[in-house]
Each structure stands twice: as structure tokens, then as C-alpha cells.
Design an enzyme around this catalytic site. Structure first.
Site, PDB file in Angstrom:
ATOM      1  N   LYS A 201      -4.929  -9.474  -3.870  1.00  0.00           N
ATOM      2  CA  LYS A 201      -4.696 -10.005  -2.452  1.00  0.00           C
ATOM      3  C   LYS A 201      -5.730 -10.959  -1.824  1.00  0.00           C
ATOM      4  O   LYS A 201      -6.725 -10.436  -2.064  1.00  0.00           O
ATOM      5  CB  LYS A 201      -4.592  -8.673  -1.486  1.00  0.00           C
TER       6      LYS A 201
ATOM      7  N   ASP B 122       0.175   2.647   9.406  1.00  0.00           N
ATOM      8  CA  ASP B 122       1.006   1.363   9.244  1.00  0.00           C
ATOM      9  C   ASP B 122       2.193   2.117   8.206  1.00  0.00           C
ATOM     10  O   ASP B 122       2.198   1.139   7.364  1.00  0.00           O
ATOM     11  CB  ASP B 122       0.297   0.360   8.932  1.00  0.00           C
TER      12      ASP B 122
END
EC number: 2.7.11.1
Length: 1235
Positions: A57, A151
Site C-alpha cells: 500500500k 470502519d
């Protein structure tokens, strides 16, 4: 890390130990982008040390708010380092390279949302339970360590190859609980997170709420309130009740689990540890549920990839049909990596699946905390744009300042500004692309102005001149200073003039922008109205289609039922016939058996055995005959049955075909009516748009004229001031020259003849300058002439600049006026003089003290070349100019725009002058096929004999009507068909006239005599008067003067006293005939304008009542009726279907009217068939007599074939954008296909 530290700094040991020092590009290979989001990009990679597949990432911490981005990266790395659980993503390390953090994690197959995306359906309850169980275990681990994910959603629940469920994307997580920040994805947020800023803190139960929403997402493919705006969803989550499962096929355990997770009050909501003991997640299920789901998803993805590859391969082979077939496998291998979809499970090989995703980058909505980067980028872009606009506005002035500098050198670095799009998506397309470190651009030092530099030099000169000897006098220095001040004043004057022009240009642009906004709003309103009408038409068409489908299904069912009844009837009859045959055969068999027995008894000598054998043979023969007879009957019955069934099916098929034709005809009529209504709406919108554009054009022209007037007044004032100053200087110069002349020359000049004026360099000298003149000698006359000639030679450059009124200019003044003002030139071939002597006579100006008219003033200022261009523009736009002058508009030259804004005006403008007109303006189009040639009926020359006979017959019959009023209906019936045909009577017109007369007479009789009880004698008198009026009006309209002459002659013979009234009526009729068409056109146009301003509903109702004629519409809009492009009158088609059964008189009249229409249609079709059967010579004779008329081609707009439309579209797309047609296609609306 301290708050004031630089982003990316590793001076802090606690921060430095979070990152590895190795180069990530050397450690990881085969990077492929598999996901994207607001945080950055996610890449698939392979560790070269152990060939392990990992997910990387990439997160950038450069640009604005780099410190906040750096802090988020550190927080996420620290969070991942603390995770040690099989149901959370495993952390592999983090590296730094070129302001980008490479966060390396465990590679997963994908997320739960990818399962929904691939299968396009919800998951099964067992699968939801398995996924929920794994997510709950990960949440329980986080909550036990006082961590909050914040989340949780299907996009962040990942699946690994061994079938484990893992939690991912901890960018929004909180290391400490409780927390109070507003973080998460709106649709999955808990109510306490939304209200955290007002009501306080929250704990790990917010993840339980998000898990419940995720269960609904897995069960229904989307979370609750997903069709709503994000902000509205947040409001509903905080204010309304908790959501629940919609479908009823889920188990009670699942419903109870979701309800427990979605408790509105946090205290009533169970924790993750308690939910792990729920029966929904503890129920027995196969241990390979996740593995089976993953394998099934792999197979589905492989099928999708193969299908996509086959499509791509087909496209490639179609584009290159001659390509080598050996390269197909290589193309397949190269095409597969590009067929990955972010957020879906993808297969690269047929044997096993290579994952495509690690972190949730496929969720349909981004987190709230990730919106800051995009907003920051947008703010950065806005600031950069504002700086660029300020630089553009200050550009000309700074350039002028730089040009005025003397003796000083400035160094300016013109560095290009790199613009970044909103979000940091484009920064990670190439992992090997180096990133630039943005730094604040230092603005260059402002250069000193020319005024300050010149004043500094003057002060330095004044200081130094006291210490150094000089030969320059004080008067020379003062004169130079004065000249410099004058130049500065002129320069300031020109600068003010430029500022005024720029201000005027901005004012015009602002006005045009406001008017453009009004036009766009008007266009949007009209477009919405048109779309609403089209939506209504679509609804009507759908209703009609459903009704037609219902009728067809009903008829099909009825036909099937009738066919079954018919078959049963035939089978029943055949069964009866077979039974009767069998009965007759039985009787015959018994009789024959008895006869055989009797025959055997008569011959007793025959042995018994032989008798039995003979009897058996006879029985067998009889049975065989009966069987053959029965088989023949069955064969005949089967043939008859098949024949009758075929005939019946044929009959039903013909009936169904006729029904389909009727339904199709009704559908086409409905579509034609809708198209006509749409055409009428477009015409009305065109009229409204034209009026709006006319008003806006008037406003623009008024503003332009006012600004031009102000500009001309400023120019005139400046010019008058300059001329006055130059005149004063010339007078002083002339006075000095006169004072320097000898007395003898003055005396000689005074002795000149009275009729010869004293001339100088500028023409006639003023009277005040020669008050002291005296006669001079002839020897000095040559000297004076040489001086005058020299002065005239010096005045030549100034005449080319200012005209004949000025004198010589200094070279510095010529440079200023020629370069800075930009309107003068020293070349006489390019520009004429700006001021002419006769137009700008200063003495006349001073005497009359008035400004000439603006039109003449503009033409004088523009000059001869500009006046020629003005005349050319008037010729090109004569009609528009005449109309504008009639309206009182003052035409002026177009203001010269500021150089920076010329390109924008050219782009915003329409097609240039001289652009050829297209079919949208009413011109013929090459794409429309020509009209078919006229039929053979029009090719024969019409005979004049039937015309004379018909006119003579009408005249004689009119004379007879004057004496006997009983023949008046016959005259009317003969006059109607003659008026309906152009060259004489017609069979169709005669039938129509007969029908109209009979129906009108019957209807009026029923209404007047039956309803109003009018006496028959009065009705007969009224009918005669009406028929007489109709005869006179029809004959007057067609110009048949024989009819009124015959009637007048008969009436004069019967009643001679009517001569004077008849003469007065003839005179009045002549005047009406002359003025009638103009009055009718005016009244028709006024009526149509009134109708077009009504609402659409009222307009449509009046159309249905035939209050709007197509002839009037085409007269009002003549472009719609050019070259055969015209539409029919938009009258709604009569309602189809069976009328309602009622006893109302109007309903009875409607039935009678429908019956008459049906007979009329049948009679017309029979006449058409009869005419088609006639030989050509008979058709020619009937056509020459006017009894037959050729069919005219329809003028309804024709739809072009699809191939021609595609050719037209491709041809228009192939045009380069720089051509005239290309520019016109960019500004004009696309033509409809039938044009």
C-alpha cells in the site's frame, strides 16, 4: 514525533524503528496495481527473497498537510505492528522511498464485497455466518486490547487462500478506547459516532453496529439508505429507528443477531465477546464453507475472464484479420494481466487462482477521514488558479514596467507550475516514477518602476551638478523636465485609456456571461419541459403496448379455446360414425352367421369337421372385410379432421394477422400524433428562445453603444485638449518667427492682394498673428518661401499621424503615439489620418461648441478603410442593421478586446460570417432522398372541355336557382367537388361533398326540429339561406364569377328593384376580395401568437378542436415548410376502442358518426380497388375529366435509413476541428435523423 518536525524525518528513534532501511524496489518485483482509493494505490508484488506474494500500500506524504499525512502513516504502522491474530491482516514491514511509504502486508484474495460483485446476488446464510464469525473474532481481539476499528464493512473484511476471514484497512482505527472523533464510512457509521462531537465518547460497540450493517449488506447486496445522499444518510441514522432485514426468508437466529447488533442505545448493544456466543455464529455448518465459496467465486471469475478474453480476441481478430495465428497464445498471456478488476477475484491460470486484491479498495464509498486529502488538493488547486489569475492580470503592467527600465538588469526564472489533479491517484500509476519535492516558489523581486528610476536619476543629477562644471543652461534643463512631464502626462493618459477599454471589455464580458447564464437556464427549462412531454409520451406508449399485449393474449386464448371446441366437435361426430359402423357390422355379422348355418343344415352329407372349417373360413373373411371397412373409415375421418383443422387454423391466423395490423396501425397513429405534438412544442420553444435572444441582443447593443459613446467622448476630449495645446504652441512659435522677421519682409507681406490669403505651414493664418505685419522686400520673399517649405516638410510626418491640423512632432512623441497607443502608424499605406481638417475644424468647434452626431463622429474617427469595412458589414447584414436603426440602436465599432481575452471570445462565438447554412436553417440536405417522380396520372395533359362544361353548368344552374330555390342543394353539391379539386371535379370530392351535405342536413334537422322544436318551414328557410351563403362564399373563394352572375341575373329578372343593392354588394365584395388576404393573414398571425403563449394543456385542447391550422403555422414559421420538409397538423388521434354503452344523445351521435366513417372508409377502399382494376386508357380518360386524381406523395418527414445516418455521423466526426464545418458542429445542435 514533535509537531513541528518535517514529514519523512527519521531523526526520532521511535519513528525510525518503524521503518526498514532497505530499498523496496530491489526487494519486491512484479508490481501490479490492484486497487485505488483516496489514500493511494495498492499493488500486488512478490518478495524476491522468499518469493512470497505480498500486498503493498503506497501512501504519499508530500504536498499540503504533509505533517498530518505523515502522522497518519505512523499511526497505522504502529497499529499494524501490535496486531497478532489470525483474523487480522498480518504486517510484513514498511519502507520509505521518495516521499512515499511502502506498507507491506499479507496478501489476501479479496473482500466480502467482491463476492457480491462477482456473483451479483446475496450470500447464503451459512456463508454470512462464517464470514461474520471470523470478523467477530478479529473484533473481539481488537476490543480486548482497547482498540476500535471504526470502519467495519464488507470491503474491509478480507478472505485469505486457506479460507480465513481477516480484518483489514486500519487507517481509520483508534489505538485507544474510548474515542470521540468523527471517522468512518457514512452508511456504516453508528449513531454515537455521528453524535460524538456533541454527546461525548464511544467505545468498541460502534464496530458491532457496523458489523450489523455489514450483515445486511451481505444479505441484500447494499447497506441501508445506500440510495440516499451521504449527509442525508447520516441524519437518518442519527434520528430514525434502526434498520432491519427486509426479506422474510432469513432464519430467526439471523434476524435476532442483526437486531442485537443494531440496537440504537449503546448500553443495550452486546459486545463482540457476547456475540461470539450467539446461536447464529455457533450453529453447525460445514467446515469448508469459506473454501467452497472461494472456489465457486474463482470459477465464476475464470468464466468471466475467459468470456472477456474471447471478446477481446474477437475484437483483435476483427481489427487485424490477416494477423498470424501463432501469436494468439502470447497475446492471451499479455492480455490477461490487464483484465483484472479492482475489488474482484481474478484468475490468471486455469489450474489455480492468483489473488488480485489485498486491501479494501473496492468499497462503494470512501471513509470520511480520507476526504481531507481531496479537499486539501482542491484548495491547493483553487489557490494556484487564483495566483495564476493575479499574475495574468498584473502581466501587461509588469511587462510595460520592465520595458521602461534603463540601465538595470533583472533575472526572471520562468518555471512551469505542475498541476495535480484532486486526490493523489495519479501519483501511483507507475511504481518506478520518481516524485518531485514541491517547494514554495519564491516570487522574483519586484523591478523598480520607471518613475522611481527616472526620479532617482534626476535627484542624483541635481546633487552632482553642484560639484561638477557644466555647459548646459538652466533653461535647457527646465525645458527637458517640462517635456518629460508632458510625455508622462501623455503616457498616463494612454494608460487611463487602456484601463477604460479593459474595464469596458470586462463589463461587456460580465454582461455576456449573465446573459449566457439566462440562456442556459432558459434552455434547461425548455429541455426539462420537452423531456417531461417525452416522458409522458413514453408512458402513453407503454400503456398502449400493454393494452395491445393484453388484447393479443386474450385473442390467443379465445382462439385456442375455439380450436379445442371445434376439434372436440369433429371428434365427437367421427366417434358417432364409428359407433354406427360397428353396430351395423355386428348386425351384418349375425345375419351372415345365421345364413351360413342354414346353408350347412341344408347339406347334411358334409362331414362335421369340414362344416366347422368352412364356417370358420367364412367368419374370418367376414371379419377381415369388416376390419378393412373400419380402417377405411378411420383413415377418411383422420384426413377430414386434419383438413378441417388446417382450414380453421388458417382462418384464425388471418384473423390474428388482421388484429395485429389494426394494433400496429393504432400504434403508428399514436406515434405520429406524439411527434406532431412534440413538433408544436419545439416551435413554441423556438419562438420563446428567439424572443429571449432578441431581448438580450438589444441589451448587448445598448451597452455596447453606451460604452462606445463614453470611449468616443474620452477620445474626443483628449484630442481637443491636444489640439488646443498644439495650436497654442504653434501660435507661440509663429509669433516668435514673426518677431524675428525683418521689417521689410513684414511690409512686403502686408502689401499682398486682399483676395490672396497669407499662407503658412498649416494653411490660412489666423488674423491675430499678423497685427504687426509690414511690407517686405521681394528679396526676402524667397527666404520666407524656403522657410515655409521647410516647415511643410517637417509637418508631413505629423499629417500622417494626426491630419492637416497639427504641426511637427518630436521623435519621442511619435514613438509614444505609434507604439503605446497602437492605433497610429508612420506608414501612409496602412492607415489614414485620424483627424481630417474639415471634420475636426477647431475654430468651428470653438464657435459652435457642440459635438457632432455620433454616427458621423464614428465614421470620421474610423477613417476611410474602416468606413469601407463598415459599409461591407452593412451589406452583409443589411436587414439586421435596418431593424436596429429602426429600433433606435446606435451602431458603433466593436471594441478591440484585451489581448489576453481574444481567444476566449473566438471560442465562445458562433459560426463566423460566411459559414454555409445547413439543413437546420431550412436548406435542403444531401442526405434526404429526392421525392418520388409524379405518377402517370399527372403526365397526361388535362383537357379543357370538362372545365368549360362545369363552369357553364354552374352558371346555368345558378340562373335556374334564382327562379326556383329547390335546385339550391344541387348547386351546392356540384360546387363542393369542383372546389375540392384543382383542375375540376373529382369522384372522391363529390362523394365527400354528398356525405357532408347529407350528414349536416340530418344533424341540423335532429338538433333544431327535435331538440329545439323548430317548425319545419322555418328550418327549410334557414337551410336555404345557409346553402345560399355557402354557395356565394365558395364561389367567391375560388373565383367562379358565373355563379353570382347567374344568381344576380335571375334575381334582377324576377325583382328589378334589387339592382342597387346588388351593385353595392358587388362593390363591397370587390374591396373585400382585394383586402381580404392581407387582413386574413394578419388576423391569423395574431391568433397564432396568442395561442402559442397559452399553456401546453390549453394549446393541446385547441389543437384537438382544429383551432390551429398547419397552413397558418407554416406561414408563421416558413423555414419548416421548405423543400417538402413539413409535418402534419398536430391533432390528437381519436380514441380507439369500443365506446361506452350509454343512452346519452351525444353517445348516439358518436355511434352514427363512427358508422358513417366506417362506410366512408369502405367506400373509398372499394373505389380505390375499382380504379386499380381499370385499363390505362380508361384511367387516362377519367383523369382528364377530373373524376380520378393521382395520389400525392406524403409530406410527412421521412426517417433516413440507419446506414445513411451512420454515414452522416461518421462523416461529421471525421472532419478536423479547425474547419468551418467542424466549428459549426461544435456550436450548433445536432440535426435530427429525418432532416
Amino acid at each position: 514525533m514533535p509537531a513541528g518536525g518535517r514529514a519523512g524525518s527519521l531523526k526520532d528513534p521511535d519513528v525510525a524503528e518503524l521503518f526498514f532501511k532497505d530499498d523496496p524496489e530491489k526487494l519486491f518485483s512484479d508490481l501490479r496495481e490492484i486497487g485505488h482509493g483516496s489514500f493511494g494505490a495498492v499493488y500486488f508484488a512478490r518478495d524476491v527473497r522468499n518469493s512470497e506474494v505480498v500486498a503493498i500500500k503506497k501512501m504519499s506524504y508530500s504536498g499540503k498537510q504533509s505533517n498530518e499525512k505523515w502522522q497518519d502513516i505512523i499511526k497505522e504502522v504502529r497499529f499494524l505492528q501490535k496486531l497478532r491474530h489470525p483474523n487480522t491482516i498480518q504486517y510484513r514491514g514498511c519502507y520509505l522511498r521518495e516521499h512515499t511509504a511502502w506498507l507491506v502486508m499479507e496478501y489476501c484474495l479479496g473482500s466480502a464485497s467482491d463476492l457480491l460483485e462477482v456473483h451479483k446476488k446475496p450470500l447464503q446464510e451459512v456463508e454470512i455466518a462464517a464470514v461474520t464469525h471470523g470478523a467477530l473474532q478479529g473484533l473481539a481481539y481488537l476490543h480486548s486490547h482497547n482498540m476500535i476499528h471504526r470502519d467495519v464493512k464488507a470491503g474491509n473484511i478480507l478472505l485469505s487462500e486457506p479460507g480465513l476471514v481477516k480484518l483489514g484497512d486500519f487507517g481509520s482505527a483508534s489505538i485507544m478506547a474510548p474515542a470521540n472523533s468523527f471517522v468512518g464510512t457514512p452508511y456504516w457509521m453508528a449513531p454515537e459516532v455521528i453524535l460524538a462531537m456533541d454527546e461525548g465518547q464511544y467505545d468498541g460497540k460502534v464496530d458491532v453496529w457496523s458489523l450489523g450493517i455489514t450483515c445486511i449488506e451481505l444479505a441484500e447486496r447494499k447497506p441501508p439508505l445506500f440510495n440516499m445522499n451521504a449527509m442525508s444518510a447520516l441524519y437518518h441514522i442519527a434520528q430514525n429507528e434502526s434498520p432491519a432485514l427486509q426479506s422474510g426468508h432469513w432464519s430467526e437466529y439471523f434476524r435476532n443477531f442483526v437486531d442485537s447488533c443494531l440496537q440504537k442505545i449503546p448500553q443495550d448493544r452486546p459486545t463482540s465477546e457476547v456475540l461470539l456466543k450467539h446461536r447464529f455464529v455457533l450453529r453447525e455448518r460445514p467446515p469448508t464453507v469459506i473454501m467452497d465459496l472461494i472456489q465457486r467465486t474463482k470459477d465464476a471469475v475464470r468464466e468471466l475472464d475467459n468470456l472477456q478474453y474471447r471478446k477481446m480476441k474477437k475484437i483483435l481478430f476483427q481489427e487485424a484479420p490477416n494477423g498470424p495465428g501463432a501469436e494468439a497464445p502470447e497475446e492471451e498471456e499479455e492480455a490477461e494481466p490487464y483484465m483484472h478488476r479492482a475489488g474482484t477475484l481474478t484468475s490468471l491460470e486455469s489450474s489455480h487462482s492468483v489473488p488480485s486484491m489485498s486491501i479494501s479498495a473496492s468499497s462503494q464509498s470512501s471513509s470520511v477521514n480520507s476526504l481531507a486529502d481531496a479537499s486539501d488538493n482542491e484548495e491547493e488547486e483553487e489557490e494556484e488558479e487564483e495566483e495564476e489569475e493575479e499574475e495574468e492580470e498584473e502581466g501587461p503592467e509588469s511587462r510595460e514596467m520592465a520595458m521602461m527600465q534603463e540601465g538595470e538588469h533583472t533575472v526572471t526564472s520562468h518555471s512551469s507550475i505542475i498541476h495535480r489533479l484532486p486526490g493523489s491517484d495519479n501519483l501511483y500509476d507507475d511504481p518506478y516514477q520518481p516524485e518531485m519535492t514541491p517547494g514554495p516558489l519564491q516570487p522574483p523581486a519586484a523591478p523598480p518602476t520607471s518613475t522611481s528610476s527616472s526620479s532617482a536619476r534626476r535627484r542624483a543629477y541635481c546633487r552632482n551638478r553642484d560639484h561638477f562644471a557644466t555647459i548646459r543652461t538652466a533653461s535647457l534643463v527646465s525645458r527637458q523636465i517640462q517635456e518629460h512631464e508632458q510625455d508622462s502626462a501623455l503616457r498616463e493618459q494612454l494608460s487611463g485609456y487602456k484601463r477604460m477599454r479593459r474595464q469596458h471589455q470586462k463589463q461587456l464580458l460580465a454582461l455576456e456571461s449573465r446573459l449566457r447564464g439566462e440562456r442556459e437556464e432558459h434552455s434547461g427549462r425548455l429541455q426539462r419541459e420537452l423531456e417531461a412531454q417525452r416522458a409522458g409520451f413514453g408512458t402513453e406508449a407503454e400503456k398502449l403496448a400493454r393494452r395491445h399485449q393484453a388484447i393479443g393474449e386474450k385473442e390467443a386464448r379465445a382462439a385456442q379455446a375455439e380450436e379445442r371446441k371445434f376439434q372436440q366437435h369433429i371428434l365427437g361426430q367421427q366417434k358417432k360414425e364409428l359407433a354406427a359402423l360397428l353396430e351395423a357390422q355386428k348386425r351384418t355379422y349375425k345375419l351372415r352367421k345365421e345364413q351360413l348355418k342354414e346353408e350347412l343344415q341344408e347339406n347334411p352329407s358334409t362331414p362335421k369337421r369340414e362344416k366347422a372349417e368352412w364356417l370358420l373360413r367364412q367368419k374370418e373373411q367376414l371379419q377381415q372385410c369388416q376390419a378393412e371397412e373400419e380402417a377405411g373409415l378411420l383413415r377418411r375421418q383422420r384426413q377430414y379432421f386434419e383438413l378441417q383443422c388446417r382450414q380453421y387454423k388458417r382462418k384464425m391466423l388471418l384473423a390474428r394477422h388482421s388484429l395485429d395490423q389494426d394494433l400496429l396501425r393504432e400504434d403508428l397513429n399514436k406515434k405520429q400524433t406524439q411527434k406532431d405534438l412534440e413538433c408544436a412544442l419545439l416551435l413554441r420553444q423556438h419562438e420563446a428562445t428567439r424572443e429571449l435572444e432578441l431581448r438580450q441582443l438589444q441589451a448587448v447593443q445598448r451597452t455596447r453603444a453606451e460604452l462606445t459613446r463614453l470611449q468616443h467622448q474620452t477620445e474626443l476630449g483628449n484630442q481637443l485638449e491636444y489640439n488646443k495645446r498644439r495650436e497654442q504652441e504653434l501660435r507661440q512659435k509663429h509669433a516668435a518667427q514673426v518677431r524675428q522677421q525683418p521689417k521689410s519682409l513684414k511690409v512686403r507681406a502686408g502689401q499682398l492682394p486682399m483676395g490672396l490669403p497669407a499662407t503658412g505651414a498649416l494653411g490660412p493664418l489666423s488674423t491675430g498673428t499678423l497685427s504687426e505685419e509690414q511690407p517686405c522686400s521681394s528679396g526676402q520673399e524667397a527666404i520666407l518661401g524656403q522657410r515655409m517649405l521647410g516647415e511643410e516638410e517637417e509637418a508631413v510626418p505629423e499629417r500622417m499621424i494626426l491630419g492637416k491640423e497639427g504641426t511637427t512632432l518630436e521623435p519621442e512623441e511619435q514613438r509614444i503615439l505609434g507604439e503605446e497607443m497602437g492605433t497610429f502608424s508612420s506608414s501612409p499605406q496602412k492607415h489614414r489620418s485620424l483627424v481630417n481638417e474639415e471634420d475636426w475644424d477647431i475654430s468651428k468647434e470653438m464657435k459652435e461648441s457642440r459635438v457632432p452626431s455620433l454616427a458621423s463622429q464614428e465614421r470620421n474617427i474610423i477613417g476611410q478603410e474602416e468606413a469601407g469595412a463598415w459599409n461591407l458589414w452593412e451589406k452583409e447584414h443589411g436587414n439586421l442593421v435596418d431593424m436596429e436603426f429602426k429600433l433606435g440602436w446606435v451602431q458603433g465599432p466593436v471594441l478591440t478586446p484585451v489581448p489576453e481575452e481574444e481567444e476566449e471570445e473566438e471560442e465562445e462565438g458562433g459560426a463566423p460570417i460566411g459559414t454555409p447554412r445547413d439543413p437546420g436553417d431550412g436548406c435542403p440536405s444531401p442526405d434526404i432522398p429526392p421525392e418520388p417522380p409524379p405518377s402517370h396520372l399527372r403526365q397526361y395533359p388535362a383537357s379543357q372541355l370538362p372545365g368549360f362544361l362545369s363552369h357553364g353548368l354552374l352558371t346555368g344552374l345558378s340562373f335556374a336557382v334564382g327562379s326556383s330555390s329547390g335546385l339550391l342543394p344541387l348547386l351546392l353539391l356540384l360546387l363542393l367537388p369542383l372546389l375540392a379539386a384543382q383542375g375540376g371535379g373529382g369522384l372522391q370530392a363529390a362523394l365527400l361533398a354528398l356525405e357532408v351535405g347529407l350528414v349536416g342536413l340530418g344533424a341540423s334537422y335532429l338538433f333544431l326540429c327535435t331538440a329545439l322544436h323548430l317548425p319545419p318551414s322555418l328550418f327549410l328557410l334557414l337551410a336555404q339561406g345557409t346553402a345560399l351563403g355557402a354557395v356565394l362564399s365558395l364561389s367567391w373563394r375560388r373565383g367562379l364569377m358565373g355563379v353570382p352572375l347567374g344568381l344576380g341575373a335571375a334575381w334582377l329578372l324576377a325583382w328589378p328593384s334589387l339592382a342597387l343593392p346588388l351593385a353595392a354588394m358587388a362593390a363591397g365584395g370587390k374591396w373585400v376580395r382585394q383586402q381580404g388576404p392581407q387582413m386574413r393573414r394578419g388576423i391569423s398571425r395574431l391568433w397564432l401568437r396568442v395561442l402559442l403563449r397559452l399553456s401546453p394543456m390549453v394549446f393541446r385542447a385547441l389543437q384537438g378542436c382544429a383551432a390551429v391550422g398547419d397552413r397558418g403555422l407554416f406561414a408563421l414559421y416558413p423555414k419548416t415548410n421548405k423543400n417538402g420538409f413539413r409535418s402534419r397538423l398536430p391533432v390528437p388521434w381519436p380514441r380507439q376502442g369500443n365506446p361506452r354503452t350509454t343512452q346519452h344523445p351525444l353517445a348516439l351521435l358518436a355511434r352514427v358518426w363512427a358508422l358513417c366513417k366506417g362506410w366512408n372508409w369502405r367506400l373509398a377502399r372499394a373505389s380505390h380497388r375499382l380504379a386499380s382494376c381499370l385499363p390505362p386508357w380508361a384511367v387516362h380518360i377519367l383523369a382528364s375529366w377530373g373524376l380520378l386524381k393521382g395520389e400525392r406523395p406524403s409530406r410527412i418527414p421521412r426517417l433516413l435509413p440507419r446506414s445513411q445516418r451512420r454515414l452522416g455521423l461518421s462523416a461529421s466526426r471525421q472532419l478536423p476541428p479547425g474547419t468551418v464545418a467542424g466549428r459549426r458542429s461544435q456550436t450548433r445542435r445536432a440535426l435530427p435523423p429525418w432532416r
